[in-house]
Motif scaffolding. Structure first.
Motif, PDB file in Angstrom:
ATOM      1  N   ASP A  18      -4.213 -49.603  42.753  1.00 51.57           N
ATOM      2  CA  ASP A  18      -3.918 -50.851  43.451  1.00 51.57           C
ATOM      3  C   ASP A  18      -2.819 -50.619  44.470  1.00 51.57           C
ATOM      4  O   ASP A  18      -2.014 -49.693  44.332  1.00 51.57           O
ATOM      5  CB  ASP A  18      -3.461 -51.924  42.459  1.00 51.57           C
ATOM      6  N   LEU A  19      -2.804 -51.451  45.491  1.00 49.60           N
ATOM      7  CA  LEU A  19      -1.744 -51.460  46.498  1.00 49.60           C
ATOM      8  C   LEU A  19      -1.165 -52.864  46.537  1.00 49.60           C
ATOM      9  O   LEU A  19      -1.892 -53.837  46.751  1.00 49.60           O
ATOM     10  CB  LEU A  19      -2.307 -51.112  47.888  1.00 49.60           C
ATOM     11  N   LEU A  20       0.125 -52.970  46.312  1.00 49.48           N
ATOM     12  CA  LEU A  20       0.828 -54.250  46.394  1.00 49.48           C
ATOM     13  C   LEU A  20       1.807 -54.134  47.557  1.00 49.48           C
ATOM     14  O   LEU A  20       2.756 -53.368  47.491  1.00 49.48           O
ATOM     15  CB  LEU A  20       1.567 -54.535  45.089  1.00 49.48           C
ATOM     16  N   VAL A  21       1.536 -54.866  48.619  1.00 47.43           N
ATOM     17  CA  VAL A  21       2.317 -54.722  49.846  1.00 47.43           C
ATOM     18  C   VAL A  21       3.013 -56.040  50.156  1.00 47.43           C
ATOM     19  O   VAL A  21       2.407 -57.108  50.074  1.00 47.43           O
ATOM     20  CB  VAL A  21       1.406 -54.315  51.026  1.00 47.43           C
ATOM     21  N   GLY A  22       4.286 -55.961  50.511  1.00 46.81           N
ATOM     22  CA  GLY A  22       5.026 -57.170  50.839  1.00 46.81           C
ATOM     23  C   GLY A  22       6.296 -56.847  51.600  1.00 46.81           C
ATOM     24  O   GLY A  22       6.548 -55.705  51.965  1.00 46.81           O
ATOM     25  N   THR A  23       7.074 -57.882  51.833  1.00 45.59           N
ATOM     26  CA  THR A  23       8.384 -57.716  52.456  1.00 45.59           C
ATOM     27  C   THR A  23       9.423 -58.305  51.515  1.00 45.59           C
ATOM     28  O   THR A  23       9.199 -59.349  50.889  1.00 45.59           O
ATOM     29  CB  THR A  23       8.463 -58.427  53.827  1.00 45.59           C
ATOM     30  N   GLU A  24      10.540 -57.631  51.394  1.00 44.46           N
ATOM     31  CA  GLU A  24      11.584 -58.072  50.479  1.00 44.46           C
ATOM     32  C   GLU A  24      12.156 -59.417  50.909  1.00 44.46           C
ATOM     33  O   GLU A  24      12.527 -59.607  52.073  1.00 44.46           O
ATOM     34  CB  GLU A  24      12.697 -57.023  50.421  1.00 44.46           C
ATOM     35  N   ASN A  25      12.193 -60.350  49.974  1.00 41.87           N
ATOM     36  CA  ASN A  25      12.766 -61.683  50.201  1.00 41.87           C
ATOM     37  C   ASN A  25      12.164 -62.389  51.417  1.00 41.87           C
ATOM     38  O   ASN A  25      12.869 -63.067  52.168  1.00 41.87           O
ATOM     39  CB  ASN A  25      14.289 -61.609  50.309  1.00 41.87           C
ATOM     40  N   PRO A  74      11.044 -54.705  57.106  1.00 45.46           N
ATOM     41  CA  PRO A  74      10.309 -53.518  56.665  1.00 45.46           C
ATOM     42  C   PRO A  74       9.176 -53.917  55.718  1.00 45.46           C
ATOM     43  O   PRO A  74       9.246 -54.941  55.047  1.00 45.46           O
ATOM     44  CB  PRO A  74      11.355 -52.694  55.924  1.00 45.46           C
ATOM     45  N   VAL A  75       8.155 -53.103  55.690  1.00 47.51           N
ATOM     46  CA  VAL A  75       7.022 -53.310  54.798  1.00 47.51           C
ATOM     47  C   VAL A  75       7.244 -52.430  53.570  1.00 47.51           C
ATOM     48  O   VAL A  75       7.538 -51.244  53.698  1.00 47.51           O
ATOM     49  CB  VAL A  75       5.704 -52.909  55.499  1.00 47.51           C
ATOM     50  N   THR A  76       7.110 -53.012  52.389  1.00 46.38           N
ATOM     51  CA  THR A  76       7.227 -52.246  51.156  1.00 46.38           C
ATOM     52  C   THR A  76       5.875 -52.255  50.460  1.00 46.38           C
ATOM     53  O   THR A  76       5.267 -53.316  50.301  1.00 46.38           O
ATOM     54  CB  THR A  76       8.297 -52.835  50.223  1.00 46.38           C
ATOM     55  N   ALA A  77       5.420 -51.064  50.068  1.00 49.08           N
ATOM     56  CA  ALA A  77       4.139 -50.950  49.376  1.00 49.08           C
ATOM     57  C   ALA A  77       4.351 -50.280  48.027  1.00 49.08           C
ATOM     58  O   ALA A  77       4.970 -49.221  47.945  1.00 49.08           O
ATOM     59  CB  ALA A  77       3.158 -50.142  50.209  1.00 49.08           C
ATOM     60  N   PHE A  78       3.854 -50.924  47.006  1.00 43.22           N
ATOM     61  CA  PHE A  78       3.850 -50.353  45.667  1.00 43.22           C
ATOM     62  C   PHE A  78       2.446 -49.790  45.456  1.00 43.22           C
ATOM     63  O   PHE A  78       1.488 -50.538  45.325  1.00 43.22           O
ATOM     64  CB  PHE A  78       4.193 -51.411  44.621  1.00 43.22           C
ATOM     65  N   MET A  79       2.352 -48.468  45.476  1.00 43.63           N
ATOM     66  CA  MET A  79       1.075 -47.789  45.350  1.00 43.63           C
ATOM     67  C   MET A  79       0.925 -47.370  43.888  1.00 43.63           C
ATOM     68  O   MET A  79       1.623 -46.469  43.417  1.00 43.63           O
ATOM     69  CB  MET A  79       1.045 -46.572  46.286  1.00 43.63           C
ATOM     70  N   LEU A  80       0.058 -48.052  43.164  1.00 44.64           N
ATOM     71  CA  LEU A  80      -0.160 -47.769  41.755  1.00 44.64           C
ATOM     72  C   LEU A  80      -1.266 -46.727  41.644  1.00 44.64           C
ATOM     73  O   LEU A  80      -2.383 -46.956  42.137  1.00 44.64           O
ATOM     74  CB  LEU A  80      -0.553 -49.040  41.008  1.00 44.64           C
ATOM     75  N   VAL A  81      -0.950 -45.589  41.056  1.00 47.90           N
ATOM     76  CA  VAL A  81      -1.913 -44.494  41.004  1.00 47.90           C
ATOM     77  C   VAL A  81      -2.094 -43.988  39.572  1.00 47.90           C
ATOM     78  O   VAL A  81      -1.253 -44.213  38.708  1.00 47.90           O
ATOM     79  CB  VAL A  81      -1.494 -43.316  41.918  1.00 47.90           C
ATOM     80  N   LYS A  82      -3.219 -43.308  39.382  1.00 48.50           N
ATOM     81  CA  LYS A  82      -3.521 -42.679  38.092  1.00 48.50           C
ATOM     82  C   LYS A  82      -3.920 -41.238  38.363  1.00 48.50           C
ATOM     83  O   LYS A  82      -4.735 -40.964  39.242  1.00 48.50           O
ATOM     84  CB  LYS A  82      -4.655 -43.419  37.391  1.00 48.50           C
ATOM     85  N   THR A  83      -3.328 -40.315  37.632  1.00 40.64           N
ATOM     86  CA  THR A  83      -3.651 -38.905  37.806  1.00 40.64           C
ATOM     87  C   THR A  83      -5.107 -38.647  37.430  1.00 40.64           C
ATOM     88  O   THR A  83      -5.668 -39.309  36.563  1.00 40.64           O
ATOM     89  CB  THR A  83      -2.744 -38.013  36.941  1.00 40.64           C
ATOM     90  N   THR A  84      -5.714 -37.648  38.094  1.00 37.62           N
ATOM     91  CA  THR A  84      -7.097 -37.269  37.810  1.00 37.62           C
ATOM     92  C   THR A  84      -7.120 -36.021  36.939  1.00 37.62           C
ATOM     93  O   THR A  84      -6.131 -35.288  36.866  1.00 37.62           O
ATOM     94  CB  THR A  84      -7.853 -36.978  39.120  1.00 37.62           C
ATOM     95  N   PRO A  85      -8.251 -35.748  36.326  1.00 35.69           N
ATOM     96  CA  PRO A  85      -8.363 -34.506  35.548  1.00 35.69           C
ATOM     97  C   PRO A  85      -8.093 -33.260  36.392  1.00 35.69           C
ATOM     98  O   PRO A  85      -7.515 -32.289  35.898  1.00 35.69           O
ATOM     99  CB  PRO A  85      -9.808 -34.540  35.042  1.00 35.69           C
TER     100      PRO A  85
END
Length: 121
Positions: A98-105, A9-20
């Motif tokens: 940012d998007l950090l995408v990977g596969t576990e182990n 499986p592909v795992t993506a850590f989507m780092l987001v910041k709220t907007t005004p």
């Protein structure tokens, strides 16, 4: 007996910041916007994806939330991003930092070794 190797499986850590714009809404308006504008697009255009959402604004000024997506494969992940980009989620309600995408182990799978970095105590 044959063994079929499947893609991890592909795992993506989507780092987001709220907007005004997002912060100007009431909690009820935010829930309605998300459930009426974002969720239907994701459900209509994807399959094989799951998510978890983490609040981080108490610890980071750069990233307010981390949305963790797991997709069955790279195509499912690509369809997810395409779906999100067609909603106000992307760049109106949240800035995707940012998007950090990977596969576990992945290393363990590549080298045929135990996943020694997965620790449980």
């Amino acid at each position: 007996m044959s063994t079929t190797r499947t893609a991890p499986p592909v795992t993506a850590f989507m780092l987001v910041k709220t907007t005004p714009e997002w912060l100007a809404m009431t909690v009820e308006e935010r829930v309605a916007a998300f459930t009426e504008q974002v969720v239907p697009a994701v459900k209509a255009k994807t399959s094989g994806v799951r998510s978890r959402f983490y609040d981080t604004e108490f610890y980071s000024a750069r990233v307010t939330d981390v949305w963790v997506w797991e997709a069955d494969d790279h195509e499912a992940y690509q369809l997810l991003v395409d779906a999100l980009r067609e909603t106000p989620f992307w760049d109106r309600y949240f800035e995707v930092v940012d998007l950090l995408v990977g596969t576990e182990n992945g290393y363990a799978r590549t080298y045929g070794v135990d996943a020694v970095t997965t620790i449980s105590t």
